[in-house]
Design a protein around this motif. Sequence first.
Motif, PDB file in Angstrom:
ATOM      1  N   LEU A 158      -3.870-126.360 -66.922  1.00 47.62           N
ATOM      2  CA  LEU A 158      -4.362-126.737 -68.111  1.00 47.62           C
ATOM      3  C   LEU A 158      -5.215-125.723 -68.781  1.00 47.62           C
ATOM      4  O   LEU A 158      -5.079-125.869 -70.209  1.00 47.62           O
ATOM      5  N   ASP A 159      -5.454-124.759 -68.235  1.00 45.76           N
ATOM      6  CA  ASP A 159      -6.037-123.644 -68.950  1.00 45.76           C
ATOM      7  C   ASP A 159      -4.878-122.924 -69.555  1.00 45.76           C
ATOM      8  O   ASP A 159      -5.119-122.324 -70.794  1.00 45.76           O
ATOM      9  N   VAL A 160      -3.738-122.761 -69.047  1.00 39.81           N
ATOM     10  CA  VAL A 160      -2.640-122.179 -69.567  1.00 39.81           C
ATOM     11  C   VAL A 160      -2.173-123.076 -70.919  1.00 39.81           C
ATOM     12  O   VAL A 160      -1.845-122.463 -71.986  1.00 39.81           O
ATOM     13  N   GLU A 161      -2.267-124.338 -70.737  1.00 40.85           N
ATOM     14  CA  GLU A 161      -1.937-125.128 -71.958  1.00 40.85           C
ATOM     15  C   GLU A 161      -2.814-125.043 -72.883  1.00 40.85           C
ATOM     16  O   GLU A 161      -2.283-124.862 -74.127  1.00 40.85           O
ATOM     17  N   ASP A 162      -3.927-124.768 -72.881  1.00 41.91           N
ATOM     18  CA  ASP A 162      -5.147-124.419 -73.850  1.00 41.91           C
ATOM     19  C   ASP A 162      -4.694-123.117 -74.448  1.00 41.91           C
ATOM     20  O   ASP A 162      -4.954-123.115 -75.728  1.00 41.91           O
ATOM     21  N   THR A 163      -4.666-122.198 -73.642  1.00 40.19           N
ATOM     22  CA  THR A 163      -4.667-120.912 -74.005  1.00 40.19           C
ATOM     23  C   THR A 163      -3.333-120.519 -74.988  1.00 40.19           C
ATOM     24  O   THR A 163      -3.551-120.035 -75.928  1.00 40.19           O
ATOM     25  N   PHE A 164      -2.284-121.030 -74.611  1.00 40.05           N
ATOM     26  CA  PHE A 164      -1.095-120.708 -75.189  1.00 40.05           C
ATOM     27  C   PHE A 164      -0.462-121.784 -76.146  1.00 40.05           C
ATOM     28  O   PHE A 164       0.564-121.555 -76.651  1.00 40.05           O
ATOM     29  N   ASP A 165      -1.330-123.215 -76.155  1.00 42.88           N
ATOM     30  CA  ASP A 165      -0.815-124.269 -76.983  1.00 42.88           C
ATOM     31  C   ASP A 165       0.542-124.766 -76.453  1.00 42.88           C
ATOM     32  O   ASP A 165       1.398-124.816 -77.634  1.00 42.88           O
ATOM     33  N   VAL A 166       0.635-124.653 -75.224  1.00 45.08           N
ATOM     34  CA  VAL A 166       1.888-125.284 -75.036  1.00 45.08           C
ATOM     35  C   VAL A 166       1.747-126.425 -73.881  1.00 45.08           C
ATOM     36  O   VAL A 166       0.580-126.816 -73.350  1.00 45.08           O
ATOM     37  N   LEU A 191      -2.600-114.054 -69.089  1.00 44.27           N
ATOM     38  CA  LEU A 191      -2.536-115.177 -67.849  1.00 44.27           C
ATOM     39  C   LEU A 191      -3.236-114.407 -66.769  1.00 44.27           C
ATOM     40  O   LEU A 191      -3.718-115.344 -66.061  1.00 44.27           O
ATOM     41  N   LEU A 192      -3.371-113.298 -66.677  1.00 43.96           N
ATOM     42  CA  LEU A 192      -3.993-112.610 -65.606  1.00 43.96           C
ATOM     43  C   LEU A 192      -5.355-113.041 -65.265  1.00 43.96           C
ATOM     44  O   LEU A 192      -5.684-113.553 -64.467  1.00 43.96           O
ATOM     45  N   PRO A 193      -6.178-112.973 -66.608  1.00 45.01           N
ATOM     46  CA  PRO A 193      -7.616-113.375 -65.978  1.00 45.01           C
ATOM     47  C   PRO A 193      -7.661-114.990 -65.853  1.00 45.01           C
ATOM     48  O   PRO A 193      -8.721-115.409 -65.211  1.00 45.01           O
ATOM     49  N   ILE A 194      -6.944-115.678 -66.075  1.00 42.71           N
ATOM     50  CA  ILE A 194      -6.797-117.087 -65.995  1.00 42.71           C
ATOM     51  C   ILE A 194      -6.759-117.272 -64.193  1.00 42.71           C
ATOM     52  O   ILE A 194      -7.383-118.045 -63.791  1.00 42.71           O
ATOM     53  N   ILE A 195      -5.599-116.646 -63.800  1.00 41.30           N
ATOM     54  CA  ILE A 195      -5.384-116.707 -62.662  1.00 41.30           C
ATOM     55  C   ILE A 195      -6.369-116.237 -61.574  1.00 41.30           C
ATOM     56  O   ILE A 195      -6.910-116.606 -60.791  1.00 41.30           O
TER      57      ILE A 195
END
Length: 82
Positions: free
Chosen positions: A49-57, A10-14
Amino acid sequence: MTTEAIYAKLLPIIQGYLPEDVDPKEVQPDSDLTRELNINSAHLVDIVLDVEDTFDVAFANEDMENLRTMNDAIAIIHKKIN
């Protein structure tokens, strides 16, 4: 997935959405995304949106309303993947 593993992804996304005047080293688990890190609402949507893609949630509207800090994001992700 552990809390630490979620944080590490998550850190690099933020950090990718921080304004230029915010040092990436300032990001802490309890940092308020909008007030302390100055992430605007449009970028908050991009982060989700990035989190949803990265973690498939998928984040529901309720999840978005409860998303204030990195810890909030970690808790939401952890709940959805475990």
